[in-house]
Design a protein around this motif. Sequence first.
Motif, PDB file in Angstrom:
ATOM      1  N   TRP A   7       0.825  -1.351  -0.060  1.00 26.26           N
ATOM      2  CA  TRP A   7       0.208   0.112   0.001  1.00 26.26           C
ATOM      3  C   TRP A   7       0.886   1.206  -0.012  1.00 26.26           C
ATOM      4  O   TRP A   7       0.714   2.016  -0.752  1.00 26.26           O
ATOM      5  N   GLN A   8       1.890   1.326   0.819  1.00 24.13           N
ATOM      6  CA  GLN A   8       2.784   2.284   0.908  1.00 24.13           C
ATOM      7  C   GLN A   8       3.664   2.599  -0.453  1.00 24.13           C
ATOM      8  O   GLN A   8       3.812   3.763  -0.872  1.00 24.13           O
ATOM      9  N   ARG A   9       4.181   1.609  -1.042  1.00 23.51           N
ATOM     10  CA  ARG A   9       4.766   1.768  -2.379  1.00 23.51           C
ATOM     11  C   ARG A   9       4.050   2.326  -3.405  1.00 23.51           C
ATOM     12  O   ARG A   9       4.190   2.958  -4.416  1.00 23.51           O
ATOM     13  N   SER A  10       2.549   1.596  -3.335  1.00 20.77           N
ATOM     14  CA  SER A  10       1.558   2.174  -4.429  1.00 20.77           C
ATOM     15  C   SER A  10       1.603   3.499  -3.950  1.00 20.77           C
ATOM     16  O   SER A  10       1.173   4.373  -5.235  1.00 20.77           O
ATOM     17  N   LEU A  11       0.895   4.011  -2.996  1.00 23.63           N
ATOM     18  CA  LEU A  11       0.864   5.396  -2.536  1.00 23.63           C
ATOM     19  C   LEU A  11       1.875   6.325  -3.218  1.00 23.63           C
ATOM     20  O   LEU A  11       1.708   7.456  -3.703  1.00 23.63           O
ATOM     21  N   ILE A  12       3.240   5.907  -2.819  1.00 23.95           N
ATOM     22  CA  ILE A  12       4.497   6.793  -3.027  1.00 23.95           C
ATOM     23  C   ILE A  12       4.595   6.785  -4.597  1.00 23.95           C
ATOM     24  O   ILE A  12       4.784   7.700  -5.315  1.00 23.95           O
ATOM     25  N   GLN A  63       3.929   9.976  -9.726  1.00 19.22           N
ATOM     26  CA  GLN A  63       3.468  10.380 -10.895  1.00 19.22           C
ATOM     27  C   GLN A  63       2.394  11.312 -11.223  1.00 19.22           C
ATOM     28  O   GLN A  63       2.268  11.613 -12.239  1.00 19.22           O
ATOM     29  N   ARG A  64       2.241  12.024 -10.074  1.00 19.06           N
ATOM     30  CA  ARG A  64       1.190  13.294 -10.268  1.00 19.06           C
ATOM     31  C   ARG A  64       1.948  14.512 -10.786  1.00 19.06           C
ATOM     32  O   ARG A  64       3.179  14.526 -10.803  1.00 19.06           O
ATOM     33  N   TRP A  99       1.688   9.277 -15.975  1.00 12.56           N
ATOM     34  CA  TRP A  99       0.413   9.539 -15.637  1.00 12.56           C
ATOM     35  C   TRP A  99      -0.246  10.139 -17.081  1.00 12.56           C
ATOM     36  O   TRP A  99      -1.468   9.703 -17.139  1.00 12.56           O
ATOM     37  N   LEU A 100       0.429  10.679 -17.886  1.00  7.96           N
ATOM     38  CA  LEU A 100      -0.006  11.002 -19.364  1.00  7.96           C
ATOM     39  C   LEU A 100      -0.665   9.687 -20.084  1.00  7.96           C
ATOM     40  O   LEU A 100      -1.588   9.723 -20.582  1.00  7.96           O
TER      41      LEU A 100
END
Length: 195
Positions: free
Chosen positions: A5-10, A15-16, A30-31
């Motif tokens: 979950w932490q890796r996915s969140l980071i 990517q934002r 992201w694009l």
Amino acid sequence: MDDNWQRSLIRGWQQRPTLHRDGVSLQEAWLLRKLQQALDGDSLQIDGLSLLSRDSTLHLTIHQPLAARLTLHFDFLPINWHSRLIQLRYHVQGEAISPSTTRRLLGGLLLGAMEGAFGHKALQQLTRPLDWLTLEQDIASIDLTQLPALQQWLDYPLLGKPLGEHLIIKAMETCPGQLRIRLGRTANQTQTQTS
């Protein structure tokens, strides 16, 4: 589970879009995700995006008029903010994909033609439903006034006027892994402040 979950969140946070003093950077991943959400369908699938300083590429698979993998090479041209147009120069390379050797051979011949005038017509046909995209022989034009997601930001009220009247897009350029959008103030606003 917490580690994943932490890796996915980071990874999601990295990517934002990134804000800068003079604009924003959009990350390649992201694009790619946004392009896939907007364009993937029965006749077209976005497979990959590679942003470089020059000759960035968009990889896609088309299923009509023939099954093929295409690589769209592109570079951004200077911005025409007055017309709200973003333009890029492009050319297409492709390979037919079919389990049949005969179909692959015929597809290869058709793709050879696609890289000429016929390719321009085939791409125009594929992109016809996209009101915001116009394809000329080697120039793609994106009309910002026709992009629904961007229109809400251009029309967003700020100090009594739409945001699109306060800010302009000065330049768009690619660098490894990201698209950099440079913003500036409109000429009217700059003149008012210097008076």
